[in-house]
Write an enzyme that holds these catalytic residues in place. Structure first.
Site, PDB file in Angstrom:
ATOM      1  N   TRP A 134      41.161  36.578  32.307  1.00 45.92           N
ATOM      2  CA  TRP A 134      42.545  37.040  32.285  1.00 45.92           C
ATOM      3  C   TRP A 134      43.159  36.920  30.898  1.00 45.92           C
ATOM      4  O   TRP A 134      42.939  35.944  30.184  1.00 45.92           O
ATOM      5  CB  TRP A 134      43.394  36.235  33.273  1.00 45.92           C
ATOM      6  CG  TRP A 134      43.034  36.458  34.711  1.00 45.92           C
ATOM      7  CD1 TRP A 134      42.441  35.572  35.566  1.00 45.92           C
ATOM      8  CD2 TRP A 134      43.256  37.646  35.464  1.00 45.92           C
ATOM      9  NE1 TRP A 134      42.281  36.131  36.797  1.00 45.92           N
ATOM     10  CE2 TRP A 134      42.768  37.410  36.779  1.00 45.92           C
ATOM     11  CE3 TRP A 134      43.807  38.901  35.168  1.00 45.92           C
ATOM     12  CZ2 TRP A 134      42.831  38.363  37.778  1.00 45.92           C
ATOM     13  CZ3 TRP A 134      43.865  39.856  36.168  1.00 45.92           C
ATOM     14  CH2 TRP A 134      43.382  39.591  37.461  1.00 45.92           C
ATOM     15  N   THR A 193      66.640  45.363  45.994  1.00 45.58           N
ATOM     16  CA  THR A 193      65.700  45.270  44.883  1.00 45.58           C
ATOM     17  C   THR A 193      65.273  46.681  44.498  1.00 45.58           C
ATOM     18  O   THR A 193      65.104  47.544  45.365  1.00 45.58           O
ATOM     19  CB  THR A 193      64.452  44.465  45.265  1.00 45.58           C
ATOM     20  OG1 THR A 193      63.759  45.143  46.320  1.00 45.58           O
ATOM     21  CG2 THR A 193      64.837  43.080  45.747  1.00 45.58           C
ATOM     22  N   LYS A 209      42.715  42.001  32.955  1.00 49.21           N
ATOM     23  CA  LYS A 209      41.426  41.366  33.213  1.00 49.21           C
ATOM     24  C   LYS A 209      40.368  42.038  32.361  1.00 49.21           C
ATOM     25  O   LYS A 209      39.992  43.183  32.593  1.00 49.21           O
ATOM     26  CB  LYS A 209      41.053  41.429  34.685  1.00 49.21           C
ATOM     27  CG  LYS A 209      39.952  40.445  35.052  1.00 49.21           C
ATOM     28  CD  LYS A 209      39.862  40.236  36.550  1.00 49.21           C
ATOM     29  CE  LYS A 209      38.975  39.045  36.869  1.00 49.21           C
ATOM     30  NZ  LYS A 209      38.899  38.774  38.323  1.00 49.21           N
ATOM     31  N   GLU A 251      65.787  38.055  45.442  1.00 48.50           N
ATOM     32  CA  GLU A 251      65.519  37.376  46.714  1.00 48.50           C
ATOM     33  C   GLU A 251      65.866  35.896  46.682  1.00 48.50           C
ATOM     34  O   GLU A 251      65.823  35.224  47.718  1.00 48.50           O
ATOM     35  CB  GLU A 251      64.033  37.526  47.076  1.00 48.50           C
ATOM     36  CG  GLU A 251      63.615  38.929  47.470  1.00 48.50           C
ATOM     37  CD  GLU A 251      63.145  39.786  46.303  1.00 48.50           C
ATOM     38  OE1 GLU A 251      62.479  40.799  46.538  1.00 48.50           O
ATOM     39  OE2 GLU A 251      63.459  39.429  45.139  1.00 48.50           O
TER      40      GLU A 251
END
Length: 537
Positions: A443, A185, A438, A331
């Site tokens: 949010w 990754t 935020k 993954e």
């Protein structure tokens, strides 16, 4: 009591045998530096895999050895996929677009013994080869005649390496849990992490990818993976397409060239193509600029980042191409979910269908999903609750290569995404955890703001990041790249959001740029944008 069925291991070798027996005549088309129209078959590729395995055995390769590749999508790279894994080695695909320091770390951390590189990447190899002390031999994916001069010691051509070797090889009987391949990754913090796939996980992932509710291909299809073979097993396409006998079209170094892609898709009668939104946005703009059409394409699979609503609508309404939204991670091999209609979809109106189609879809059998809050409590699957998305399953990593810490939390892998899941299982990414804004304790989704911005006819690409604010803590900043010859000012663009999102979500400001930075896997790099605009501020 145990059942009385054969203990038949799920290995890439068994897949290779199946394809050779059932679909050996199916064609593989490749665009390479040497040959713009190389044609071969699965049967011939697997014969050359045996020659490759014999050559590597002659060089002293043992089971478990890591063999690295830095290469584009072509038939030689495909031979490495099967030849290395089936002889018990670990195919280690490396993204050549990473920073040199990351490439050095990855090769040395994996302790690769051999490195196969594309000729176009030779300048990069010449700069870095001395920093790879574990690599014993460098092979250029080229014929002997086309070999360039190079400062890399004892560089050998691929064709010279396998020349004279036998077309048969005594493939070992591998345990299905044997490591088959590896991909690191890129990450945004810390060193890259190695994800180590097994033969079993690869084959189970291949089965799931081949479902009609997934990639939806069969032996009559011609499949173009624009997603690179150095990234997450090319989304499994180089296993799934052969399994069902589909024809493969491999774009080589032209994966990012819209003109070349359109020509290839039409000449090779491509029915299904897979890639990240950045590639498809470029292709869509090229089609609109030139008035051309994709003559045979039925499905575009979009993953790697959220598919903009405007792009999905344009492909479907202007070109008659169905867009399949998918989601996954390195993954996860990488398939996590695919968007396919359900029985209830037929009763929806057009807007509801599009809203559902824009979600990341449902998990196939083999993957489980759940949402948790910040305290780890599980949230309801009601389409409203939003929380951290966690997964587990047969092709999900439980740890990283040569890392002491587990990748799991209570047996679940935390994806780093924030999402909702509705009662039918449709999952919708709200944002990456690190990309949420935020503001005043509430949010704001950067993905939703980007989607609205991308729907403006003047906008080619958009990104939204959080900027510090004295009163509200954070406020959204919109950064846009306009289409060629398009013009729009900041006030007009901000007015575009009115009525489409909550008023307090509307960005405070707009920054215009000629080009957005992208990561090595084609996603917009918000890390670079934060650095750039933090410095500017």
């Amino acid at each position: 009591m145990k059942g009385l069925m054969m203990d038949y291991p799920l290995t890439v070798t068994s897949l290779m045998r199946h394809v050779a027996a059932q679909h050996g005549a199916s064609e593989v088309y490749s665009l390479t530096v040497e040959n713009p129209a190389h044609r071969t078959t699965y049967a011939e590729i697997f014969r050359r895999c045996a020659r490759l395995a014999n050559a590597l055995r002659r060089l002293g390769m043992k089971e478990g050895d890591r063999v690295a590749t830095m290469a584009w999508n072509d038939y030689r790279h495909m031979e490495l996929y099967y030849g290395i894994s089936c002889m018990g080695g670990v195919l280690h695909t490396i993204n050549p677009r990473l920073f040199p320091e990351q490439l050095q770390y990855i090769v040395n951390h994996a302790e690769d013994r051999f490195l196969f590189s594309d000729p176009l990447l030779l300048p990069l190899l010449e700069k870095l080869h001395a920093d790879f002390p574990t690599v014993e031999a460098h092979v250029l994916l080229s014929s002997k005649q086309a070999m360039p001069e190079s400062s890399v010691p004892n560089l050998i051509s691929y064709e010279e390496l396998i020349e004279g070797e036998s077309d048969s090889f005594d493939w070992p009987a591998l345990d299905e849990n044997t490591a088959s391949s590896m991909c690191y990754t890129s990450g945004t913090t810390g060193n890259p992490k190695g994800v180590l796939y097994s033969h079993r996980s690869t084959i189970l992932h291949t089965y799931a990818s081949g479902l009609s509710d997934a990639i939806n291909i069969n032996s009559t299809d011609s499949v173009l993976p624009v997603v690179p073979m150095f990234h997450a097993n090319s989304w499994g396409v180089v296993y799934c397409a052969p399994m069902v006998g589909a024809r493969l079209v491999l774009p080589g170094p032209k994966a990012g060239d819209p003109e070349a892609l359109v020509a290839m898709m039409n000449s090779e009668r491509v029915t299904t193509a897979l890639g990240v939104p950045t590639v498809w946005l470029g292709l869509l703009n090229y089609l609109e600029a030139t008035g051309q059409h994709l003559e045979t394409v039925r499905d575009l699979v979009v993953g790697g980042a959220a598919c903009p609503r405007s792009m999905m609508v344009d492909f479907e309404e202007r070109h008659g191409i169905h867009v399949i939204h998918a989601w996954g991670m390195t993954e996860m091999s990488p398939l996590g979910s695919v968007n396919a209609p359900t029985a209830s979809t037929g009763g929806m109106d057009a807007e509801a269908k599009l809203h559902q189609q824009l979600s990341q879809g449902r998990a196939p059998y083999g993957v489980e999903m759940r949402l948790v809050d910040d305290d780890g409590g599980e949230l309801p699957r009601d389409g409203k609750a939003v929380g951290r998305l966690q997964v587990r399953g047969s092709w999900v990593a439980h740890g990283y290569y040569r890392a002491e810490e587990s990748a799991l939390e209570d047996g679940w892998f935390d994806t780093g995404d924030v999402a909702s899941i509705d009662p039918e299982g449709f999952m919708r990414i709200t944002d990456r955890t690190k990309d949420l804004i935020k503001s005043g304790g509430e949010w704001i989704s950067s993905i939703e703001l980007e989607d609205v911005a991308m729907a403006h006819p003047a906008v080619a690409e958009a990104a939204v990041i959080a900027m510090p604010h004295a009163k509200w803590s954070e406020r959204p900043l919109l950064i846009v790249c306009l289409k060629e010859d398009a013009a729009v000012d900041a006030d007009t663009l901000l007015a575009w959001f009115e009525g489409k999102v909550a008023k307090w979500w509307i960005p405070d400001a707009v920054e215009f740029t000629d080009e957005l930075p992208h990561t090595a896997t084609g996603k917009v790099s918000k890390l670079k944008l934060r650095e750039q605009f933090a410095a500017a501020g």
